[in-house]
Design an enzyme around this catalytic site. Structure first.
Site, short mmCIF file in Angstrom:
data_model
loop_
_atom_site.label_atom_id
_atom_site.label_comp_id
_atom_site.label_asym_id
_atom_site.label_seq_id
_atom_site.Cartn_x
_atom_site.Cartn_y
_atom_site.Cartn_z
N GLY A 34 0.82 -1.21 0.00
CA GLY A 34 0.00 0.00 0.00
C GLY A 34 0.85 1.25 0.00
O GLY A 34 0.65 2.17 -0.80
N ASP A 35 1.83 1.29 0.89
CA ASP A 35 2.73 2.44 0.97
C ASP A 35 3.53 2.62 -0.31
O ASP A 35 3.54 3.70 -0.92
CB ASP A 35 3.70 2.24 2.15
CG ASP A 35 3.19 2.85 3.44
OD1 ASP A 35 2.59 3.94 3.38
OD2 ASP A 35 3.41 2.26 4.50
N LEU A 36 4.25 1.57 -0.70
CA LEU A 36 5.12 1.69 -1.86
C LEU A 36 4.32 1.87 -3.14
O LEU A 36 4.72 2.62 -4.04
CB LEU A 36 6.02 0.46 -1.96
CG LEU A 36 6.97 0.24 -0.77
CD1 LEU A 36 7.81 -1.01 -0.99
CD2 LEU A 36 7.86 1.45 -0.54
N GLY A 80 3.23 5.43 -3.36
CA GLY A 80 4.36 6.27 -3.75
C GLY A 80 4.64 6.20 -5.24
O GLY A 80 4.88 7.23 -5.89
#
Length: 383
Positions: free
Chosen positions: A172-174, A177
């Protein structure tokens, strides 16, 4: 000819992000040549400096160092009128602003898109949040674990009948980004035609959901709710990790040609006419039985022996490596330059992952060490 300036040279980015999704986005831009100015609160800076990961020599954690190379750090307290005025002057010179506050915070601080775009119509302003700027979940705090859980990712990760498991990587984070960086460079291209900036937005939740292409397809095609399959693939079989004499290997025989090659290489051609395995649909239906048949044969030799034999037969296969091997020993990682070093004024030589983006004319480069808190305040404000 190689241009050492970088593909995004000349673009100035004001980075109001911290922790992972936002800093990963801006690091991607910085690796490609953008001048990324990380705006940090003077009291502590990015949360990741002190609260996450492992500190070694100085106070900054290695988690911070991993996500903030090629940036300059400027300390500004946006709640103080003088510092806010300095930021607004910087925004007038910027091409891009990236922020990952919770929705509504930038408005309260006076650094939201409408405010900055009124001063700089060419500005591209990007927001990364947990669930997006609108919708019933917009005000919820955003963490990768929560995004994986609510987007469906955790429901299909792990083994059948096992406890809930998140993906080992923070997808989710990467993912957010990367999607944000893609949106930004797309907006830069659009600006070259229109002369106007725009607002770009994505979220951890939507990034994780957007990667669920096979899972959504399975549900819409069959009406069945996707379930965990361990290392198996929900669209083809065999395509998974299988046990050998001394460990595991991975193989992908995900079309008829490869399936026939696999059976020939393993000397199990009787499986080709077994009614359980005639078509890909049959093999998916009887995935566990197929794995048992293949593992019975694979148990007669080692992983390395089977991988060599399968590759020679034209069947995609590989061993399962841990990070010690990948980062320290793998010759392909070394040949591709995926582990590099950067000199840091406190930490000394620090190993970092290289950029996976290869560009013949304007290659990604590591130009600057991850900055100390406020290291470039005077330099940037003096400019």
């Amino acid at each position: 000819m190689t241009d050492t300036a970088g593909a995004l040279d000349g673009l100035r980015v004001l980075d109001l992000t911290q922790v992972m999704a936002g800093p990963f986005c801006t690091m991607l831009l910085a690796d490609l040549g953008a001048d990324v100015i990380k705006i940090e609160n003077p009291s502590a800076g990015d949360q990741t400096r002190r609260s996450w990961g492992y500190a070694v020599h100085g106070e900054d954690s290695r988690a911070f160092l991993a996500l903030n190379r090629n940036k300059r750090s400027v300390c500004l307290d946006l709640k103080q009128p003088e510092d806010l005025a300095a930021f607004l002057r910087l925004a007038e010179t910027a091409d891009i602003v990236v922020e990952n506050f919770r929705p509504g915070v930038t408005k309260r601080l006076g650094v939201d898109y409408d405010t900055l775009a009124a001063r700089n119509p060419r500005l591209i302003y990007a927001s990364v949040s947990g669930f997006g700027q609108t919708g019933p979940y917009a005000d919820r705090p955003g963490y990768d674990l929560i995004a994986q859980a609510m987007s469906g990712v955790m429901s299909i990760t792990g083994t059948p009948d096992g406890t809930p498991v998140k993906c080992g990587l923070p997808v989710g984070d990467l993912g957010a980004g990367m999607f944000c960086a893609l949106g930004i460079v797309s907006a830069v291209h659009a600006r070259s035609r229109t002369g106007e900036g725009q607002y770009v937005e994505t979220s951890l939740f939507e990034a994780a959901l957007a990667m669920s292409v096979w899972e959504s397809t399975e549900y819409w095609a069959t009406g069945n709710v996707p379930q965990p399959l361990g290392s198996a693939n929900r669209m083809s079989a065999p395509y998974q990790a299988l046990r050998t004499k001394d460990g595991y290997l991975t193989l992908g025989a995900n079309n008829e040609r490869l399936w026939q090659r696999l059976c020939a290489a393993l000397e199990v051609t009787g499986l080709l006419t077994d009614p359980r395995f005639v078509t890909n649909t049959d093999r998916m239906t009887h995935r566990d039985e197929l794995a048992a048949e293949l593992e019975a044969r694979l148990a007669t030799a080692t992983t390395d022996e089977w991988v060599a034999l399968l590759l020679n037969a034209g069947v995609p296969a590989g061993p399962i490596r841990d990070y010690q091997y990948v980062l320290d020993e793998d010759p392909h990682v070394r040949a591709r330059g995926m582990v590099q070093e950067v000199d840091h004024p406190v930490e000394g030589r620090v190993r970092v992952l290289g950029s996976p983006v290869r560009m013949s004319g304007t290659p990604a480069r590591i130009r600057r060490h991850p900055p100390l808190l406020g290291e470039h305040t005077e330099e940037v404000l003096g400019e």
